[in-house]
Design a protein around this motif. Sequence first.
Motif: not given
Length: 76
Positions: A9-10, A14-26, A40-45
């Motif tokens: 769901s994350l 992910l490719s456009t949301d900077q806040g989400l990228q920071e969460r995943v980076r953490t 990382a699951e559900r990689v679609e592009d």
Amino acid sequence: MHFLKIDGSLMQSLSTDQGLQERVRTFIGTASKRGIPTIAERVEDANTMAVLFQLGAAYMQGHYVHEPEVILAEAR
């Protein structure tokens, strides 16, 4: 713990949301410090895959990586 799997769901924005990228980076950084590889699951592009490479994800799953396939069991 042998792996940390990052919920698909994350990956949706992910490719456009900077806040989400920071969460995943953490998540990835914390796991890496403990020697735990991430999946990382559900990689679609390609864009999501590129971001995950930049963030340091060890492994990826999803339709972009490998389309699902049907494996028929042999009748016995």
